[in-house]
Design an enzyme around this catalytic site. Structure first.
Site, PDB file in Angstrom:
ATOM      1  N   TYR A 261       0.823  -1.220   0.000  1.00 11.90           N
ATOM      2  CA  TYR A 261       0.000   0.000   0.000  1.00 11.90           C
ATOM      3  C   TYR A 261       0.856   1.270   0.000  1.00 11.90           C
ATOM      4  CZ  TYR A 261      -4.272  -2.583  -0.016  1.00 11.90           C
ATOM      5  OH  TYR A 261      -5.304  -3.407  -0.427  1.00 11.90           O
TER       6      TYR A 261
ATOM      7  N   ARG B 199       1.244   1.827  -3.585  1.00 10.66           N
ATOM      8  CA  ARG B 199      -0.013   2.363  -4.160  1.00 10.66           C
ATOM      9  C   ARG B 199      -0.157   3.843  -3.814  1.00 10.66           C
ATOM     10  NH1 ARG B 199       0.908  -1.672  -5.429  1.00 10.66           N
ATOM     11  NH2 ARG B 199       1.485  -0.375  -7.161  1.00 10.66           N
TER      12      ARG B 199
ATOM     13  N   VAL C 169      -9.782   3.796  -4.364  1.00  7.60           N
ATOM     14  CA  VAL C 169      -9.204   4.327  -3.129  1.00  7.60           C
ATOM     15  C   VAL C 169      -8.362   5.572  -3.416  1.00  7.60           C
ATOM     16  CG1 VAL C 169      -9.268   2.059  -2.029  1.00  7.60           C
ATOM     17  CG2 VAL C 169      -7.166   2.791  -3.174  1.00  7.60           C
ATOM     18  N   ASP C 170      -8.210   5.922  -4.694  1.00 11.60           N
ATOM     19  CA  ASP C 170      -7.467   7.152  -5.006  1.00 11.60           C
ATOM     20  C   ASP C 170      -8.338   8.375  -4.733  1.00 11.60           C
ATOM     21  OD1 ASP C 170      -8.897   8.131  -7.427  1.00 11.60           O
ATOM     22  OD2 ASP C 170      -8.143   6.305  -8.371  1.00 11.60           O
TER      23      ASP C 170
ATOM     24  N   HIS D 171     -14.612   1.551  -0.790  1.00 10.79           N
ATOM     25  CA  HIS D 171     -13.545   0.620  -0.425  1.00 10.79           C
ATOM     26  C   HIS D 171     -12.384   1.298   0.304  1.00 10.79           C
ATOM     27  CE1 HIS D 171     -15.033  -2.322  -3.763  1.00 10.79           C
ATOM     28  NE2 HIS D 171     -15.761  -2.392  -2.665  1.00 10.79           N
TER      29      HIS D 171
ATOM     30  N   GLY E  12     -16.250   2.650 -15.838  1.00  9.96           N
ATOM     31  CA  GLY E  12     -15.001   1.936 -15.596  1.00  9.96           C
ATOM     32  C   GLY E  12     -15.020   0.927 -14.469  1.00  9.96           C
ATOM     33  N   THR E  13     -16.051   0.125 -14.444  1.00  8.12           N
ATOM     34  CA  THR E  13     -16.040  -0.970 -13.455  1.00  8.12           C
ATOM     35  C   THR E  13     -16.530  -2.246 -14.124  1.00  8.12           C
ATOM     36  OG1 THR E  13     -17.037  -1.854 -11.427  1.00  8.12           O
ATOM     37  CG2 THR E  13     -18.258  -0.106 -12.535  1.00  8.12           C
TER      38      THR E  13
HETATM   39  P1  OAD Z   1     -11.817  -3.943 -12.485  1.00 12.84           P
HETATM   40  O1  OAD Z   1     -10.354  -4.037 -12.732  1.00 12.84           O
HETATM   41  O2  OAD Z   1     -12.556  -5.159 -12.103  1.00 12.84           O
HETATM   42  O3  OAD Z   1     -12.527  -3.366 -13.779  1.00 12.84           O
HETATM   43  C1  OAD Z   1     -11.996  -2.245 -14.433  1.00 12.84           C
HETATM   44  C2  OAD Z   1     -12.916  -1.888 -15.563  1.00 12.84           C
HETATM   45  O4  OAD Z   1     -12.395  -0.720 -16.153  1.00 12.84           O
HETATM   46  C3  OAD Z   1     -13.010  -2.954 -16.654  1.00 12.84           C
HETATM   47  O5  OAD Z   1     -14.376  -3.219 -16.921  1.00 12.84           O
HETATM   48  C4  OAD Z   1     -12.313  -2.304 -17.851  1.00 12.84           C
HETATM   49  O6  OAD Z   1     -12.917  -2.644 -19.091  1.00 12.84           O
HETATM   50  C5  OAD Z   1     -12.534  -0.848 -17.548  1.00 12.84           C
HETATM   51  N1  OAD Z   1     -11.573   0.062 -18.169  1.00 12.84           N
HETATM   52  C6  OAD Z   1     -10.259  -0.137 -18.479  1.00 12.84           C
HETATM   53  N2  OAD Z   1      -9.742   0.975 -19.041  1.00 12.84           N
HETATM   54  C7  OAD Z   1     -10.754   1.888 -19.079  1.00 12.84           C
HETATM   55  C8  OAD Z   1     -10.847   3.238 -19.541  1.00 12.84           C
HETATM   56  N3  OAD Z   1      -9.812   3.880 -20.076  1.00 12.84           N
HETATM   57  N4  OAD Z   1     -12.038   3.858 -19.428  1.00 12.84           N
HETATM   58  C9  OAD Z   1     -13.122   3.225 -18.890  1.00 12.84           C
HETATM   59  N5  OAD Z   1     -13.088   1.970 -18.433  1.00 12.84           N
HETATM   60  C10 OAD Z   1     -11.914   1.308 -18.525  1.00 12.84           C
HETATM   61  O7  OAD Z   1     -12.030  -2.766 -11.411  1.00 12.84           O
HETATM   62  P2  OAD Z   1     -13.272  -2.469 -10.467  1.00 12.84           P
HETATM   63  O8  OAD Z   1     -14.554  -2.824 -11.129  1.00 12.84           O
HETATM   64  O9  OAD Z   1     -13.087  -1.081  -9.970  1.00 12.84           O
HETATM   65  O10 OAD Z   1     -11.548  -3.735  -4.455  1.00 12.84           O
HETATM   66  O11 OAD Z   1     -12.966  -3.477  -9.310  1.00 12.84           O
HETATM   67  C11 OAD Z   1     -13.750  -3.462  -8.175  1.00 12.84           C
HETATM   68  C12 OAD Z   1     -12.938  -3.766  -6.944  1.00 12.84           C
HETATM   69  O12 OAD Z   1     -12.153  -4.931  -7.119  1.00 12.84           O
HETATM   70  C13 OAD Z   1     -11.938  -2.720  -6.566  1.00 12.84           C
HETATM   71  O13 OAD Z   1     -12.482  -1.629  -5.858  1.00 12.84           O
HETATM   72  C14 OAD Z   1     -10.961  -3.451  -5.720  1.00 12.84           C
HETATM   73  C15 OAD Z   1     -10.837  -4.698  -6.585  1.00 12.84           C
HETATM   74  O14 OAD Z   1     -10.338  -5.785  -5.995  1.00 12.84           O
HETATM   75  C16 OAD Z   1     -10.826  -3.678  -3.344  1.00 12.84           C
HETATM   76  O15 OAD Z   1      -9.651  -3.365  -3.315  1.00 12.84           O
HETATM   77  C17 OAD Z   1     -11.599  -4.023  -2.126  1.00 12.84           C
END
Ligand code: OAD
Length: 236
Positions: free
Chosen positions: A60, A63, A95-96, A111, A177-178
């Site tokens: 961390y 990070r 977390v940023d 988170h 972006g999730t």
């Molecule tokens: P993920 O890594 O699961 O998903 C990231 C998403 O961002 C994917 O669907 C990509 O297609 C998309 N992506 C990539 N580049 C992009 C861009 N330039 N513009 C838009 N989208 C883009 O991340 P999260 O869904 O945030 O938890 O993951 C959820 C949680 O899992 C996080 O908060 C973290 C992780 O483990 C903890 O740390 C508790």
């Protein structure tokens, strides 16, 4: 001004790692199941903290440095602009602090926050993350080791109820972006009213089961968000 607030619509933005990707912060699931070369269970679980706190802290600390060096991108900056004509709540899994640094005034972190440390015993004893990094031996005022202010896998998500209440009141929801695979965060969209417009910006965006009125925008956050924001400001 008062009148304005009464008539202003509420937009809720649900963001994940993809909104910060163009700021140089890597997403979790775009790199072969590894996160910055680590397995999630080695660094982002409570068990990992008990097993090897030094490894977790060092991870961390890296990070933290990475986030400090990053800058908000066009997507973060565009979301701030929405506040000209809407009441905007950002509910982020990140977390940023890039939404805050872009100027967004209401940001809820599901988170946790990498810019903070907290007591490993008292959840409400929260401190700024030490500039030089966290160390074993750094203690809260009650004498317990400090840990990153992060919600690890397997831990409760204390902000969930507050976030669900915010989503319930939305007139428009934008997901950015999730991957929508981590629960309970992914369940929040189901609290939105059925008939309101929803948008999902992500190169890999697809329909979400049970969610109606979802407009898929399969594009990058930095490109698609400013466009959508301009449209929403025009139509406010
Ligand atoms: P993920 O890594 O699961 O998903 C990231 C998403 O961002 C994917 O669907 C990509 O297609 C998309 N992506 C990539 N580049 C992009 C861009 N330039 N513009 C838009 N989208 C883009 O991340 P999260 O869904 O945030 O938890 O993951 C959820 C949680 O899992 C996080 O908060 C973290 C992780 O483990 C903890 O740390 C508790």
């Amino acid at each position: 001004m008062k009148e304005n607030i009464v008539t202003m619509k509420r937009i809720v933005i649900l963001t994940g790692a993809g909104v910060s990707a163009e700021s140089g912060i890597r997403t979790f699931r775009d790199s072969d199941g590894l996160w910055e070369n680590y397995r999630v269970e080695d660094v982002a679980t409570y068990d990992a903290w008990l097993r090897d706190p030094e490894l977790v802290i060092n991870f961390y600390n890296e990070r933290y440095k990475q986030v400090k060096a990053a800058k908000p991108n066009a997507a973060h900056l565009a979301l701030k602009k929405l506040e000209q004509k809407y009441i905007v709540d950002v509910v982020t899994q990140n977390v940023d602090d890039l939404h805050e640094r872009a100027g967004s005034s209401r940001v809820l972190h599901l988170h946790g926050e990498i810019t903070k440390a907290r007591s490993s015993e008292y959840d409400d004893l929260i401190y700024p993350y030490p500039e030089e990094g966290l160390k074993i031996g750094d203690k809260c005022e009650k004498g317990y080791q400090l840990r990153p202010h992060i919600v690890w896998f397997g831990e409760a998500v204390p902000m969930l109820v507050k976030a669900a209440n915010i989503v319930e009141k939305a007139d428009i929801v934008i997901i950015i972006g999730t991957s929508m695979v981590v629960y309970p965060a992914a369940s929040l969209i189901h609290y939105a009213k059925r008939d309101i417009p929803k948008y999902y910006i992500d190169p890999k965006a697809s329909n979400v089961s049970g969610v109606s009125n979802l407009n898929i925008i399969a594009d990058k956050a930095g490109t698609a968000t400013p466009k959508l924001v301009d449209e929403l400001l025009e139509n406010a």
